[in-house]
Design a protein around this motif. Structure first.
Motif, PDB file in Angstrom:
ATOM      1  N   LEU A  90      40.139  32.287  43.588  1.00 11.62           N
ATOM      2  CA  LEU A  90      39.266  33.463  43.761  1.00 11.62           C
ATOM      3  C   LEU A  90      37.650  32.606  44.172  1.00 11.62           C
ATOM      4  O   LEU A  90      37.124  32.614  42.986  1.00 11.62           O
ATOM      5  N   LYS A  92      34.768  33.778  44.863  1.00  9.77           N
ATOM      6  CA  LYS A  92      33.741  34.131  44.173  1.00  9.77           C
ATOM      7  C   LYS A  92      33.544  34.477  42.728  1.00  9.77           C
ATOM      8  O   LYS A  92      32.528  34.884  42.288  1.00  9.77           O
ATOM      9  N   PHE A  93      34.813  33.934  42.094  1.00  7.16           N
ATOM     10  CA  PHE A  93      34.515  33.745  40.786  1.00  7.16           C
ATOM     11  C   PHE A  93      34.368  32.385  40.326  1.00  7.16           C
ATOM     12  O   PHE A  93      34.325  31.416  41.018  1.00  7.16           O
TER      13      PHE A  93
ATOM     14  N   ASN B   6      37.173  43.294  36.282  1.00 12.88           N
ATOM     15  CA  ASN B   6      37.479  42.442  37.483  1.00 12.88           C
ATOM     16  C   ASN B   6      36.933  43.401  38.753  1.00 12.88           C
ATOM     17  O   ASN B   6      36.224  42.789  39.648  1.00 12.88           O
ATOM     18  N   ARG B   9      33.096  42.891  38.613  1.00 14.57           N
ATOM     19  CA  ARG B   9      32.554  41.737  38.982  1.00 14.57           C
ATOM     20  C   ARG B   9      32.573  41.465  40.498  1.00 14.57           C
ATOM     21  O   ARG B   9      31.637  41.259  41.145  1.00 14.57           O
ATOM     22  N   CYS B  10      33.532  41.986  41.060  1.00 15.56           N
ATOM     23  CA  CYS B  10      33.781  41.872  42.426  1.00 15.56           C
ATOM     24  C   CYS B  10      32.566  42.535  43.289  1.00 15.56           C
ATOM     25  O   CYS B  10      32.184  42.353  44.081  1.00 15.56           O
ATOM     26  N   ARG B  13      29.730  40.978  43.096  1.00 16.36           N
ATOM     27  CA  ARG B  13      29.800  39.587  43.888  1.00 16.36           C
ATOM     28  C   ARG B  13      29.783  39.644  45.378  1.00 16.36           C
ATOM     29  O   ARG B  13      29.749  38.753  46.103  1.00 16.36           O
ATOM     30  N   SER B  14      29.991  40.747  45.714  1.00 16.37           N
ATOM     31  CA  SER B  14      30.015  41.120  47.050  1.00 16.37           C
ATOM     32  C   SER B  14      28.952  42.488  47.546  1.00 16.37           C
ATOM     33  O   SER B  14      29.386  43.164  47.986  1.00 16.37           O
ATOM     34  N   ARG B 398      39.501  41.191  52.588  1.00 18.22           N
ATOM     35  CA  ARG B 398      39.941  40.883  51.318  1.00 18.22           C
ATOM     36  C   ARG B 398      41.292  40.365  51.210  1.00 18.22           C
ATOM     37  O   ARG B 398      41.856  40.340  50.255  1.00 18.22           O
ATOM     38  N   GLU B 401      42.203  37.518  48.917  1.00 21.99           N
ATOM     39  CA  GLU B 401      42.035  37.768  47.634  1.00 21.99           C
ATOM     40  C   GLU B 401      43.328  38.553  47.088  1.00 21.99           C
ATOM     41  O   GLU B 401      43.715  38.236  46.027  1.00 21.99           O
ATOM     42  N   GLN B 418      42.427  48.223  41.221  1.00 22.86           N
ATOM     43  CA  GLN B 418      41.102  47.443  41.298  1.00 22.86           C
ATOM     44  C   GLN B 418      40.373  48.076  42.372  1.00 22.86           C
ATOM     45  O   GLN B 418      39.165  48.345  42.222  1.00 22.86           O
ATOM     46  N   GLU B 422      36.862  49.747  42.223  1.00 16.40           N
ATOM     47  CA  GLU B 422      35.568  49.501  42.860  1.00 16.40           C
ATOM     48  C   GLU B 422      35.083  50.534  43.817  1.00 16.40           C
ATOM     49  O   GLU B 422      33.753  50.868  43.631  1.00 16.40           O
TER      50      GLU B 422
END
Lengths: 224, 562
Positions: A90, A92-93, B6, B9-10, B13-14, B398, B401, B418, B422
């Motif tokens: 992943l 972005k991690f 998670n 975090r996503c 990060r986006s 995504r 991912e 998840q 989000e």
């Protein structure tokens, strides 16, 4: 007793056969190399072994149980660790987060997950600074190490690696192979897919695939 | 737990993608919040106004019903004049007058019977009569001609002049009695509580006192204008004459002089009758006026109109009007049922100027509320569609991912969860900001829209006025002094210049105190509704993207990427 066995498996993409009546047995504590020319079905076989694809016929057994009867998510997240050719991390991690997430998915309990992940990353040669960098900021070799650490994070019995040294320089290649060797010596069943003769030479057994043909089995003597 | 971690975090990060989704949700949320606030404001204003509304009602002859009956009779009999020949049907005046003449107003006993209904809080009544002045008592008028209007004019005006609430018919005798219109209107009050204009402060005594409650003495109070016009002071005696019989003279003692602020608004009644001018109203007790009316009936003579040949009595006609007071609107609605049980005939109707006025006052806000409802629906539909599309794009973006996560052994359901988490987090954050912005904007936006609604409403009234060639304002037609309802719990009421409604029917209604401003629109209900909307939007937009997630196979995704 073999930990993973192929029993007359065949696989085809539509009407194009890729694998035909393949049988083989993989054992714990040994390192295998699946070799073959391009299009021989090496990666396809790896997909079948990892449970990402199902054979058209025949069966793949894990510890004597057909993997069809095992929950595929459980099989992938607990019993088998896969290192993809393109790492499939992943991006972005961070490296550490990738490893911890893998443990989370596998349902690893305990509050020491981060510490354990860090140890794994250190074992494959990444320091703390590298471990806390995002994947995109790591080199190919470092990403390969993260992928290995991730595959080991939940302590699976089988390690599958697709072209694990394909994009690496010779020094890094040697380091990675050393890691696999240590894993096999620790009792893991390590199955590599490679077209590199050097890699094949470093494995205990070589499993050659030919285009739509029954592979020949050449048992080697112990290398080390 | 790791799914939430998670997801957060996503989100962090986006930022670009999530900010875009957030902005869209924010716009939707703010719009929805304003829409919901408008609806809530309308509901709150209605509820607050109802809580504080002191409702009065009257019973009057159902003119509309009578007209319908008349039309029904003619339709059944096919007796319309000119119908057979294909000509335009003629109005049967004789039948109309017969029916109007046969209709009688309720007697005091009947009024009192209905006052016993459980829903009634209070009851008072007034008696109204029209009388002429004498040489020493001339009506306040800008017109030099002060002669009594009689005959045909009186016929036309009988129904709408005087002190009948909401144009209802009164009169102790028939509706179409051929009486003369006097210069003055005498109003007899049953009690002090009936003199609502003195209670709410619209009218106030400037000299002397109000006559004693229930007195049978011929004491009266007159307006300041009438007092000044005729140089009358308290203690003076004034003489009033039966307009149908000049030999009938009654002397009243002026015990007080009052000023009436509503007189400025209603300087003249319809058609310029001086008796309709508030300045020409003489107030006294019911008992005293009833005594005059009774005395007049005892000396009544039958008079024949030379022009029409109709006969009528010369006695002063008293128009009795009863007013019932209720605690709230529910009691009023209950009263409508109770009076039927107590024997009120279907030819009579129960009506409340307060309820009508109340409904009229809410007209712009209700219209706005309806518009807000449609606006809300459109915003939600468009918003949901945009979010669905955005989420589908997001999921496609995504895909890799999703492939990695499922290849690692994460169940598709958990991946979907998840993604939903989000989306829900972004939506909730955007909704919270939207609620804050909406809460701040709702009041000024609602007030601005409300103002434009009222302006539009008034423009329509102006247009009607222009089309009619005269003002559509018929406020002077009734003198039921309504309590000054304080409905300012959540909204400001402002007397509009003209009565509500752009149609003729509304023209004849009471003047409307429009709600021109709301003070607060946001409350817990709106916040709760917004959260439900957030949940709904998440589920709807998330569901579409979930279908894509479920369709994806990790092997294909990763193989394609390789």
């Amino acid at each position: 007793m073999s930990i993973l066995s192929l029993n007359n498996i065949s696989f085809s993409y539509g009407s194009t056969p890729v694998l035909s009546n393949l049988s083989y047995e993989f054992e714990k504590g040994r390192m295998y190399c699946i070799v073959g020319k391009s299009g021989a079905g090496k990666t396809t076989l790896l997909s079948l072994l990892s449970g990402l694809a199902k054979p058209s016929s025949g069966s793949i057994c894990y510890n004597g149980e057909d993997i069809k009867d095992i929950d595929k998510y459980k099989f992938r997240s607990k019993y088998i660790g896969v290192i993809f050719q393109s790492y499939n991390l992943l991006t972005k991690f961070t490296a550490l987060e990738n490893v911890v997430l893998s443990m989370d998915i596998a349902g690893v309990k305990g509050i020491e997950k981060k510490k354990r992940a860090m140890e794994l990353l250190e074992n494959v040669g990444l320091d703390e600074d590298e471990a806390t960098r995002r994947i995109l900021h790591l080199s190919g070799g470092q990403q390969q190490r993260v992928a290995i650490a991730r595959a080991l994070s939940y302590d699976p019995d089988i390690i599958l690696a697709d072209e694990p040294t394909g994009n690496l320089d010779s020094d890094t290649q040697q380091e990675i192979m050393d890691i696999f060797r240590r894993l096999s010596q620790a009792g893991k069943c390590v199955i590599l897919v490679s077209h590199s003769p050097e890699v094949a030479a470093m494995c205990d057994e070589r499993f050659e695939l030919k285009k739509v043909s029954v592979p020949t089995k050449k048992r080697k003597s112990t290398i080390f | 737990m790791y799914i939430i971690k998670n997801a957060l975090r996503c989100i962090s990060r986006s930022k670009g993608r999530n900010i875009l989704i957030g902005i869209i949700v924010l716009v939707i949320a703010t719009s929805c919040c304003i829409g919901l606030s408008i609806r809530q404001a309308a509901e709150s204003a209605r509820s607050d106004a109802l809580d504080n509304l002191s409702v009065t009602a009257t019973i009057s002859f159902d003119r509309q019903s009578m007209m319908n009956d008349m039309r029904g009779d003619r339709a059944e009999g096919g007796a319309m004049q000119g119908e057979a020949s294909g000509e335009r049907p003629q109005f049967d005046r004789d039948q109309f007058q017969q029916m109007m003449g046969g209709a009688s107003a309720l007697s005091l006993d009947e009024y009192l019977t209905y006052a016993e209904a459980e829903s009634v809080k209070d009851f008072y009544y007034t008696l109204t009569a029209s009388m002429n002045g004498s040489d020493s008592l001339e009506p306040v008028s800008t017109d030099t001609s002060s002669d009594a209007s009689t005959n045909a004019d009186a016929d036309n005006m009988q129904g709408i002049q005087g002190d009948m609430p909401q144009g209802g018919f009164g009169g102790g005798k028939g509706m179409m009695s051929n009486v003369s219109q006097g210069d003055f209107t005498l109003v007899g009050y049953s009690s002090d509580s009936a003199m609502t204009s003195f209670i709410d402060g619209t009218a106030t005594i400037t000299a002397g006192t109000v006559f004693n409650e229930g007195t049978s003495e011929y004491d009266c109070i007159i307006s300041e204008e009438l007092s000044a016009y005729n140089s009358i002071a308290t203690g003076d005696e004034i003489t009033i004459i039966n307009p149908n019989n000049e030999s009938e003279v009654y002397a009243l003692t002026v015990v007080g002089i009052y000023s009436d602020s509503s007189a400025n608004e209603n300087s003249f009644g319809p058609m310029g009758f001086s008796s309709s001018d508030p300045a020409n109203k003489i107030y006294m007790s019911y008992t005293a006026l009833e005594s005059i009316v009774s005395a007049s009936s005892q000396v009544s003579e039958t008079i024949t109109d030379e022009t029409t040949g109709r006969t009528y009595e010369s006695a002063v006609t008293g128009t009795l009007s009863g007013t019932y007071v209720f605690d709230d609107a529910d009691s009023y609605y209950l009263f409508e049922e109770e009076v039927r049980d107590l024997g009120l005939d279907d030819t009579y109707t129960v009506s409340s100027s307060d309820i009508t006025s109340f409904e009229n006052s809410l007209t712009p806000l209700n219209t706005l509320s309806k518009m807000a409802g449609w606006f809300l629906l459109v915003i939600l539909i468009i918003g949901a569609v945009i979010l669905i599309v955005l989420n589908i794009f997001s999921v496609r973006e995504r895909k890799y991912e999703i492939g990695v996560l499922t290849a690692m052994g994460m169940k598709k359901g958990k991946v979907a969860l998840q993604f939903m988490t989000e989306l829900f987090t972004i939506t909730v954050i955007a909704v919270i900001i939207g609620v804050i912005i909406g809460g701040v904007c709702a009041v000024p936006v609602t007030n601005a829209l409300l103002e434009s609604q009222i302006t539009s409403q008034q423009n329509r009234n102006d247009m009607v006025e222009q089309n009619f060639g005269r003002p559509g304002n018929m406020q002077g037609m009734g003198d039921i002094e309504r309590p000054n309802n304080n409905m300012d719990a959540n909204a400001d009421f402002d007397k509009a210049e003209r009565p509500s409604g752009g149609i003729v029917g509304d023209m004849f209604s009471q003047g409307a105190d429009y709600i021109t401003e709301i003070n607060s629109a946001m409350n817990f209900t709106v916040v709760l509704q917004m959260l439900l909307i957030a949940l709904l939007l998440t589920i709807i937009s998330g569901a579409a993207s979930m279908l894509f997630i479920m369709r994806y196979e990790p092997l294909k995704i990763l193989a394609n990427r390789d």
